[in-house]
Design a protein around this motif. Structure first.
Motif, mmCIF file in Angstrom:
data_model
loop_
_atom_site.group_PDB
_atom_site.id
_atom_site.type_symbol
_atom_site.label_atom_id
_atom_site.label_comp_id
_atom_site.label_asym_id
_atom_site.label_seq_id
_atom_site.Cartn_x
_atom_site.Cartn_y
_atom_site.Cartn_z
ATOM 1 N N GLU A 97 -5.895 8.799 -5.440
ATOM 2 C CA GLU A 97 -4.555 8.684 -6.013
ATOM 3 C C GLU A 97 -3.885 7.359 -5.643
ATOM 4 O O GLU A 97 -2.749 7.114 -6.038
ATOM 5 C CB GLU A 97 -3.686 9.852 -5.558
ATOM 6 C CG GLU A 97 -4.148 11.184 -6.106
ATOM 7 C CD GLU A 97 -3.343 12.356 -5.570
ATOM 8 O OE1 GLU A 97 -2.278 12.144 -4.943
ATOM 9 O OE2 GLU A 97 -3.785 13.500 -5.761
ATOM 10 N N GLY A 98 -4.576 6.531 -4.862
ATOM 11 C CA GLY A 98 -4.063 5.205 -4.534
ATOM 12 C C GLY A 98 -3.429 5.044 -3.173
ATOM 13 O O GLY A 98 -2.896 3.983 -2.856
ATOM 14 N N PHE A 99 -3.479 6.073 -2.341
ATOM 15 C CA PHE A 99 -2.928 5.926 -0.993
ATOM 16 C C PHE A 99 -3.906 5.122 -0.137
ATOM 17 O O PHE A 99 -5.118 5.302 -0.237
ATOM 18 C CB PHE A 99 -2.662 7.296 -0.358
ATOM 19 C CG PHE A 99 -1.453 7.969 -0.930
ATOM 20 C CD1 PHE A 99 -0.190 7.699 -0.430
ATOM 21 C CD2 PHE A 99 -1.570 8.840 -1.996
ATOM 22 C CE1 PHE A 99 0.932 8.308 -0.965
ATOM 23 C CE2 PHE A 99 -0.458 9.456 -2.546
ATOM 24 C CZ PHE A 99 0.797 9.183 -2.029
ATOM 25 N N THR A 100 -3.350 4.226 0.671
ATOM 26 C CA THR A 100 -4.188 3.337 1.475
ATOM 27 C C THR A 100 -3.940 3.468 2.974
ATOM 28 O O THR A 100 -4.750 3.003 3.766
ATOM 29 C CB THR A 100 -3.965 1.869 1.066
ATOM 30 O OG1 THR A 100 -2.581 1.556 1.220
ATOM 31 C CG2 THR A 100 -4.388 1.631 -0.368
ATOM 32 N N GLU A 101 -2.827 4.071 3.371
ATOM 33 C CA GLU A 101 -2.517 4.241 4.791
ATOM 34 C C GLU A 101 -2.292 5.717 5.076
ATOM 35 O O GLU A 101 -1.529 6.381 4.384
ATOM 36 C CB GLU A 101 -1.261 3.459 5.175
ATOM 37 C CG GLU A 101 -1.440 1.959 5.120
ATOM 38 C CD GLU A 101 -0.191 1.230 5.569
ATOM 39 O OE1 GLU A 101 0.470 1.715 6.526
ATOM 40 O OE2 GLU A 101 0.119 0.206 4.977
ATOM 41 N N GLY B 240 0.809 -1.217 0.000
ATOM 42 C CA GLY B 240 0.000 0.000 0.000
ATOM 43 C C GLY B 240 0.839 1.263 0.000
ATOM 44 O O GLY B 240 1.967 1.276 0.468
ATOM 45 N N ARG B 241 0.269 2.313 -0.544
ATOM 46 C CA ARG B 241 0.915 3.621 -0.535
ATOM 47 C C ARG B 241 0.595 4.308 0.790
ATOM 48 O O ARG B 241 -0.536 4.292 1.242
ATOM 49 C CB ARG B 241 0.424 4.447 -1.705
ATOM 50 C CG ARG B 241 0.774 3.818 -3.047
ATOM 51 C CD ARG B 241 0.230 4.611 -4.198
ATOM 52 N NE ARG B 241 1.070 5.802 -4.368
ATOM 53 C CZ ARG B 241 0.717 6.848 -5.103
ATOM 54 N NH1 ARG B 241 -0.448 6.876 -5.718
ATOM 55 N NH2 ARG B 241 1.524 7.885 -5.221
ATOM 56 N N VAL B 242 1.591 4.914 1.380
ATOM 57 C CA VAL B 242 1.478 5.498 2.719
ATOM 58 C C VAL B 242 1.667 7.005 2.639
ATOM 59 O O VAL B 242 2.513 7.494 1.900
ATOM 60 C CB VAL B 242 2.559 4.908 3.659
ATOM 61 C CG1 VAL B 242 2.432 5.485 5.054
ATOM 62 C CG2 VAL B 242 2.489 3.396 3.688
ATOM 63 N N VAL B 243 0.874 7.736 3.435
ATOM 64 C CA VAL B 243 1.058 9.180 3.523
ATOM 65 C C VAL B 243 1.076 9.601 4.989
ATOM 66 O O VAL B 243 0.327 9.083 5.804
ATOM 67 C CB VAL B 243 -0.020 9.952 2.716
ATOM 68 C CG1 VAL B 243 -1.399 9.750 3.285
ATOM 69 C CG2 VAL B 243 0.307 11.424 2.628
ATOM 70 N N ASN C 266 12.853 2.757 2.403
ATOM 71 C CA ASN C 266 13.940 1.781 2.320
ATOM 72 C C ASN C 266 13.410 0.360 2.162
ATOM 73 O O ASN C 266 14.117 -0.512 1.667
ATOM 74 C CB ASN C 266 14.847 1.869 3.545
ATOM 75 C CG ASN C 266 15.776 3.064 3.477
ATOM 76 O OD1 ASN C 266 16.008 3.622 2.409
ATOM 77 N ND2 ASN C 266 16.298 3.466 4.617
ATOM 78 N N GLU C 267 12.170 0.125 2.598
ATOM 79 C CA GLU C 267 11.527 -1.182 2.433
ATOM 80 C C GLU C 267 10.844 -1.304 1.073
ATOM 81 O O GLU C 267 10.196 -2.296 0.782
ATOM 82 C CB GLU C 267 10.474 -1.389 3.528
ATOM 83 C CG GLU C 267 11.037 -1.498 4.919
ATOM 84 C CD GLU C 267 9.957 -1.561 5.985
ATOM 85 O OE1 GLU C 267 8.763 -1.658 5.640
ATOM 86 O OE2 GLU C 267 10.308 -1.501 7.171
ATOM 87 N N GLY C 268 10.946 -0.256 0.258
ATOM 88 C CA GLY C 268 10.355 -0.279 -1.063
ATOM 89 C C GLY C 268 8.938 0.260 -1.142
ATOM 90 O O GLY C 268 8.274 0.128 -2.174
ATOM 91 N N ARG C 269 8.473 0.858 -0.069
ATOM 92 C CA ARG C 269 7.110 1.407 -0.043
ATOM 93 C C ARG C 269 7.061 2.763 -0.721
ATOM 94 O O ARG C 269 8.054 3.488 -0.767
ATOM 95 C CB ARG C 269 6.625 1.558 1.403
ATOM 96 C CG ARG C 269 6.641 0.301 2.255
ATOM 97 C CD ARG C 269 5.535 -0.680 1.968
ATOM 98 N NE ARG C 269 4.214 -0.157 2.167
ATOM 99 C CZ ARG C 269 3.541 -0.185 3.310
ATOM 100 N NH1 ARG C 269 4.071 -0.700 4.389
ATOM 101 N NH2 ARG C 269 2.317 0.310 3.366
ATOM 102 N N ASP C 270 5.906 3.127 -1.245
ATOM 103 C CA ASP C 270 5.659 4.440 -1.827
ATOM 104 C C ASP C 270 5.103 5.321 -0.706
ATOM 105 O O ASP C 270 4.023 5.041 -0.180
ATOM 106 C CB ASP C 270 4.651 4.317 -2.974
ATOM 107 C CG ASP C 270 4.473 5.604 -3.744
ATOM 108 O OD1 ASP C 270 5.230 6.563 -3.491
ATOM 109 O OD2 ASP C 270 3.574 5.651 -4.595
ATOM 110 N N VAL C 271 5.860 6.348 -0.323
ATOM 111 C CA VAL C 271 5.512 7.159 0.844
ATOM 112 C C VAL C 271 5.546 8.642 0.496
ATOM 113 O O VAL C 271 6.449 9.104 -0.199
ATOM 114 C CB VAL C 271 6.504 6.900 2.012
ATOM 115 C CG1 VAL C 271 6.117 7.704 3.238
ATOM 116 C CG2 VAL C 271 6.578 5.427 2.339
ATOM 117 N N ALA C 272 4.560 9.383 1.009
ATOM 118 C CA ALA C 272 4.530 10.838 0.868
ATOM 119 C C ALA C 272 4.397 11.460 2.247
ATOM 120 O O ALA C 272 3.763 10.900 3.141
ATOM 121 C CB ALA C 272 3.353 11.265 -0.004
#
Length: 73
Positions: A62-66, A11-14, A38-44
């Protein structure tokens, strides 16, 4: 900062940072975001808007889930 859990590895995290958040809280959010990247997650990391509900709805589209809200206290 909210516990991220293990269940949604893709999941994408913000992190939504309140304007009144202390420098320590901001650093903590940035460290958490860096670790997830660093774990390969997409983070904003974004400023928390006044209308957080609408902001979250937009981010969900936009696809963020967390969502992790960072407040002053």
């Amino acid at each position: 900062v909210t516990d991220l859990g293990e269940g949604n590895a893709q999941g994408r995290v913000v992190f939504l940072v309140d304007a009144k958040a202390t420098p320590e809280k901001r650093r903590e959010a940035l460290k958490s975001a860096h670790a997830l990247r660093n774990e390969g997650r997409d983070v904003a990391v974004l400023p928390l808007r006044k209308n957080a509900k609408r902001q979250i709805q937009t981010l969900e589209a936009e696809g963020f889930t967390e969502f992790n809200k960072v407040y002053a206290d």
